[in-house]
Enzyme design. Structure first.
Site, mmCIF file in Angstrom:
data_model
loop_
_atom_site.group_PDB
_atom_site.id
_atom_site.type_symbol
_atom_site.label_atom_id
_atom_site.label_comp_id
_atom_site.label_asym_id
_atom_site.label_seq_id
_atom_site.Cartn_x
_atom_site.Cartn_y
_atom_site.Cartn_z
ATOM 1 N N HIS A 147 3.853 7.134 3.871
ATOM 2 C CA HIS A 147 4.802 6.024 3.718
ATOM 3 C C HIS A 147 4.342 5.089 2.611
ATOM 4 O O HIS A 147 3.199 5.182 2.143
ATOM 5 C CB HIS A 147 4.976 5.249 5.038
ATOM 6 C CG HIS A 147 3.757 4.522 5.536
ATOM 7 N ND1 HIS A 147 2.854 5.078 6.410
ATOM 8 C CD2 HIS A 147 3.295 3.271 5.281
ATOM 9 C CE1 HIS A 147 1.901 4.192 6.686
ATOM 10 N NE2 HIS A 147 2.140 3.091 6.008
ATOM 11 N N HIS A 193 0.831 -1.203 0.000
ATOM 12 C CA HIS A 193 0.000 0.000 0.000
ATOM 13 C C HIS A 193 0.863 1.249 0.000
ATOM 14 O O HIS A 193 2.044 1.213 0.334
ATOM 15 C CB HIS A 193 -0.978 0.043 1.184
ATOM 16 C CG HIS A 193 -0.343 0.031 2.548
ATOM 17 N ND1 HIS A 193 -0.063 -1.129 3.218
ATOM 18 C CD2 HIS A 193 0.048 1.034 3.364
ATOM 19 C CE1 HIS A 193 0.473 -0.845 4.396
ATOM 20 N NE2 HIS A 193 0.562 0.480 4.507
ATOM 21 N N GLU A 244 7.618 1.073 5.062
ATOM 22 C CA GLU A 244 7.096 0.030 5.941
ATOM 23 C C GLU A 244 7.322 -1.312 5.254
ATOM 24 O O GLU A 244 7.107 -1.434 4.044
ATOM 25 C CB GLU A 244 5.588 0.268 6.159
ATOM 26 C CG GLU A 244 4.915 -0.782 7.035
ATOM 27 C CD GLU A 244 3.412 -0.525 7.215
ATOM 28 O OE1 GLU A 244 2.825 0.238 6.422
ATOM 29 O OE2 GLU A 244 2.839 -1.106 8.146
#
Ligand code: CO
Length: 137
Positions: A79, A7, A130
């Site tokens: 992020h 994502h 991440e």
């Protein structure tokens, strides 16, 4: 080592307004808002078919995205998240190469119930990355 882009997370000051833009202007499939108090955010998932955009609105007094929104009042990309098959192996490899993991360096259970960690943006061209363990990655 990294697999699929899981994502892209965008911090937003007004989740309902941001969701309406993705749904009505961009014609995207959007989820219902989900409050995640343990992560200090309310999230809406935008399904792009091959990946997701996560719209993040602060929830509670010490939300991890509150300071970001202070600096970026209209919101912004917060992020990006890549999948890895073995997060502990990934962490060992990154730390031995000198990359910094935020916090105490140990994976935490993330917003999808899977282990995640965050890499210092100064080590990755100003981008907060991440990593999320997805066993089928
Ligand atoms: Co994320």
């Amino acid at each position: 080592m990294i697999g699929w882009l899981n994502h892209i997370a965008i911090a937003v000051p007004d989740l309902a307004a941001a969701t309406a833009k993705y749904r009505d202007l961009l014609g995207a499939m959007v989820s219902e808002p989900q409050a995640l108090p343990e992560h200090g955010v309310t999230v809406v998932f935008v399904d792009t078919g091959n990946s997701k955009v996560e719209l993040l609105e602060p929830l509670g007094a010490d939300s991890p995205i509150a300071r970001f929104l202070d600096n970026n009042p209209e919101g912004g990309m917060h992020h990006i998240c890549f999948e890895v098959a073995d997060i502990h192996a990934a962490a060992r490899r990154l730390v031995s190469a000198g990359a910094r993991i935020l916090g105490d360096g140990l994976p935490k259970i993330g917003a999808h119930g899977r282990p995640v960690l965050f890499l210092h943006p100064k080590d990755f061209n100003g981008t907060l990355i991440e990593l999320e363990e997805v066993t089928e990655a």
